[in-house]
Design a protein around this motif. Structure first.
Motif, short mmCIF file in Angstrom:
data_model
loop_
_atom_site.label_atom_id
_atom_site.label_comp_id
_atom_site.label_asym_id
_atom_site.label_seq_id
_atom_site.Cartn_x
_atom_site.Cartn_y
_atom_site.Cartn_z
N GLY A 109 0.79 -1.22 0.00
CA GLY A 109 0.00 0.00 0.00
C GLY A 109 0.83 1.27 0.00
N GLN A 110 2.07 1.18 -0.41
CA GLN A 110 2.93 2.37 -0.48
C GLN A 110 2.59 3.13 -1.76
N LEU A 111 1.78 4.15 -1.62
CA LEU A 111 1.26 4.87 -2.78
C LEU A 111 2.27 5.88 -3.29
N ARG A 112 2.32 6.02 -4.59
CA ARG A 112 3.08 7.11 -5.22
C ARG A 112 2.05 8.03 -5.84
N LEU A 113 1.96 9.27 -5.31
CA LEU A 113 0.86 10.16 -5.63
C LEU A 113 1.33 11.55 -6.02
N ARG A 114 0.43 12.28 -6.63
CA ARG A 114 0.52 13.72 -6.64
C ARG A 114 -0.89 14.28 -6.52
N LEU A 115 -1.01 15.47 -5.93
CA LEU A 115 -2.28 16.15 -5.79
C LEU A 115 -2.44 17.17 -6.90
N ARG A 116 -3.69 17.37 -7.33
CA ARG A 116 -3.99 18.35 -8.37
C ARG A 116 -5.14 19.23 -7.89
N TYR A 117 -5.05 20.51 -8.21
CA TYR A 117 -6.17 21.40 -7.99
C TYR A 117 -6.07 22.54 -8.99
N ARG A 118 -7.11 22.73 -9.77
CA ARG A 118 -7.13 23.73 -10.83
C ARG A 118 -5.89 23.57 -11.70
N LEU A 119 -5.04 24.59 -11.82
CA LEU A 119 -3.86 24.49 -12.69
C LEU A 119 -2.61 24.05 -11.94
N LEU A 120 -2.75 23.75 -10.65
CA LEU A 120 -1.59 23.41 -9.82
C LEU A 120 -1.46 21.91 -9.61
N GLY A 121 -0.24 21.48 -9.36
CA GLY A 121 0.04 20.10 -8.97
C GLY A 121 1.19 20.08 -7.99
N THR A 122 1.32 18.98 -7.26
CA THR A 122 2.48 18.78 -6.41
C THR A 122 3.52 17.94 -7.16
N GLU A 123 4.71 17.89 -6.61
CA GLU A 123 5.66 16.87 -7.04
C GLU A 123 5.11 15.51 -6.64
N TRP A 124 5.60 14.45 -7.26
CA TRP A 124 5.22 13.09 -6.86
C TRP A 124 5.82 12.78 -5.49
N PHE A 125 5.03 12.11 -4.64
CA PHE A 125 5.49 11.78 -3.29
C PHE A 125 4.91 10.43 -2.87
N ASP A 126 5.57 9.80 -1.88
CA ASP A 126 5.08 8.54 -1.32
C ASP A 126 4.14 8.82 -0.15
N TYR A 127 3.10 8.00 -0.05
CA TYR A 127 2.15 8.11 1.05
C TYR A 127 1.75 6.69 1.42
N LEU A 128 1.89 6.35 2.70
CA LEU A 128 1.78 4.95 3.11
C LEU A 128 0.38 4.60 3.60
N VAL A 129 -0.19 3.58 2.98
CA VAL A 129 -1.41 2.95 3.48
C VAL A 129 -1.03 1.51 3.78
N CYS A 130 -1.05 1.13 5.06
CA CYS A 130 -0.49 -0.17 5.44
C CYS A 130 -1.35 -0.84 6.50
N SER A 131 -1.12 -2.12 6.69
CA SER A 131 -1.79 -2.86 7.75
C SER A 131 -1.14 -2.56 9.10
N PRO A 132 -1.83 -2.80 10.21
CA PRO A 132 -1.20 -2.63 11.52
C PRO A 132 0.06 -3.47 11.67
N GLU A 133 0.05 -4.66 11.09
CA GLU A 133 1.22 -5.53 11.20
C GLU A 133 2.42 -4.92 10.47
N GLU A 134 2.20 -4.35 9.31
CA GLU A 134 3.28 -3.70 8.59
C GLU A 134 3.79 -2.48 9.35
N PHE A 135 2.87 -1.74 9.97
CA PHE A 135 3.30 -0.58 10.74
C PHE A 135 4.13 -1.01 11.95
N ALA A 136 3.75 -2.11 12.59
CA ALA A 136 4.53 -2.62 13.71
C ALA A 136 5.96 -2.94 13.29
#
Length: 259
Positions: free
Chosen positions: A203-230
Motif C-alpha cells: 500500500g505504499q502509494l506514489r501520488l501527486r495532488l492536483r487542484y485547478r492548474l496546480l500540482g504537487t511533485e510526486w510523493f510517497d504516502y503509506l497505506v499499510c496494515s497494523p502488522e506492517e506498521f509494527a
C-alpha cells in the motif's frame, strides 16, 4: 502549454477555496454564473488512477467527525503537536477544551486558513525541520489518515527519530491509518502486487495532488496494515502499545516513547 500542472501549494489553494465556499470569506471559485463550484481534491496515482473527493471535510466540526477522531483526541495529554494541521479542525477543538496545541504543516495556504479560523500556535515546516526549534511535546497527533506521512521503509526511521527528538518523557504518538488489503478490486490488488515486485510495501502509494492548474511533485504516502506498521516501528525509539481497529479498515495506532 505543456499539459503538465504548475508546481505549487495545491493543498493551500484548495483549502482556501473550500473555506471561501463554506463561509463566504474570500473570493469563491466560480464555474460560470453565480454559484460557486464544488471544491474537489484530485489525487493521481502513478499507475494512472485518478480519484476525486470533496474538500469540505477538512473544515468539519466535531459533530461531523468519524468516531475514531473523537477517540483519538480523548487520549491526548500535555502539549499536543497536530502534525498536518490542515484547516485546523483538530487543533481548534483541542483549544476549546483548554488543551495546549501547536499545528504543524508544510502548506502556507493551509496555515493561513487555520490562523483565520482561530488556531493560535502554528509552525510552517516538516517534523524534521521543527526539531531545530527546540520545542518539546507530550502527544503527537497524525489524524486524517496521516500515518501515511511515514511513506515507507526508507522514510519511517527518520520520521520516528524526529518525533522522538521532539518528545518529552512519557510522550505518545496517535496516528490514524487505513488497512488497504480488504479489497478485491483488481485495480488496487494489482497495484499492491506491482509494489511488492518493486520491493515496496503493497500500500505504499506514489501520488501527486492536483487542484485547478496546480500540482504537487510526486510523493510517497503509506497505506499499510497494523502488522506492517509494527514492523516499521520495531527497533525505533518508540514501541507500538495499542491498535484500535473498532472502525476497520480504519485504525488508530498508539506509540509510546521508550524509556
Amino acid at each position: 502549454m505543456t499539459g503538465e500542472p504548475e508546481i505549487g501549494d495545491v493543498f493551500g489553494e484548495m483549502i482556501r477555496d473550500a473555506y471561501a465556499v463554506a463561509t463566504g470569506i474570500g473570493p469563491r471559485p466560480m464555474a460560470g454564473g453565480r454559484l460557486p463550484r464544488p471544491v474537489i481534491e484530485i489525487i493521481e496515482r502513478d499507475d494512472g488512477l485518478v480519484n476525486g473527493a470533496p474538500a469540505g471535510h477538512y473544515l468539519d466540526p466535531p459533530d461531523r467527525w468519524q468516531p475514531h477522531d473523537h477517540r483519538a483526541v480523548d487520549r491526548v495529554h500535555g502539549h499536543v503537536l497536530d502534525v498536518g494541521v490542515g484547516a485546523g479542525r483538530i487543533a481548534l477543538h483541542l483549544q476549546e477544551r483548554g488543551v495546549p496545541v501547536t499545528g504543524l504543516d508544510t502548506s502556507l495556504g493551509a496555515l493561513r486558513v487555520s490562523r483565520h479560523r482561530g488556531v493560535r500556535e502554528l509552525v510552517h515546516g516538516t517534523v524534521d525541520e521543527h526539531v531545530a526549534d527546540g520545542r518539546r511535546y507530550d502527544t503527537f497527533l497524525l489524524l486524517g489518515n496521516n500515518l501515511g506521512l511515514f511513506e515507507g521503509r526508507e522514510r519511517a526511521p527518520a520520521l520516528l527519530a524526529a518525533l522522538a527528538a521532539l518528545a518529552r518523557p512519557g510522550a505518545t504518538v496517535i496516528a490514524h491509518g487505513t488497512d488497504p488489503y480488504g479489497t478485491t478490486d483488481p485495480v488496487h490488488t494489482g497495484y499492491h502486487e506491482r509494489n511488492r515486485r518493486r520491493g515496496r510495501l503493497g500500500g505504499q502509494l506514489r501520488l501527486r495532488l492536483r487542484y485547478r492548474l496546480l500540482g504537487t511533485e510526486w510523493f510517497d504516502y503509506l497505506v499499510c496494515s497494523p502488522e506492517e506498521f509494527a514492523e516499521l516501528v520495531h527497533g525505533s525509539p518508540w514501541r507500538l502499545t495499542d491498535v484500535d481497529d473498532t472502525d476497520h479498515p480504519y485504525y488508530l495506532a498508539t506509540l509510546a516513547l521508550r524509556r
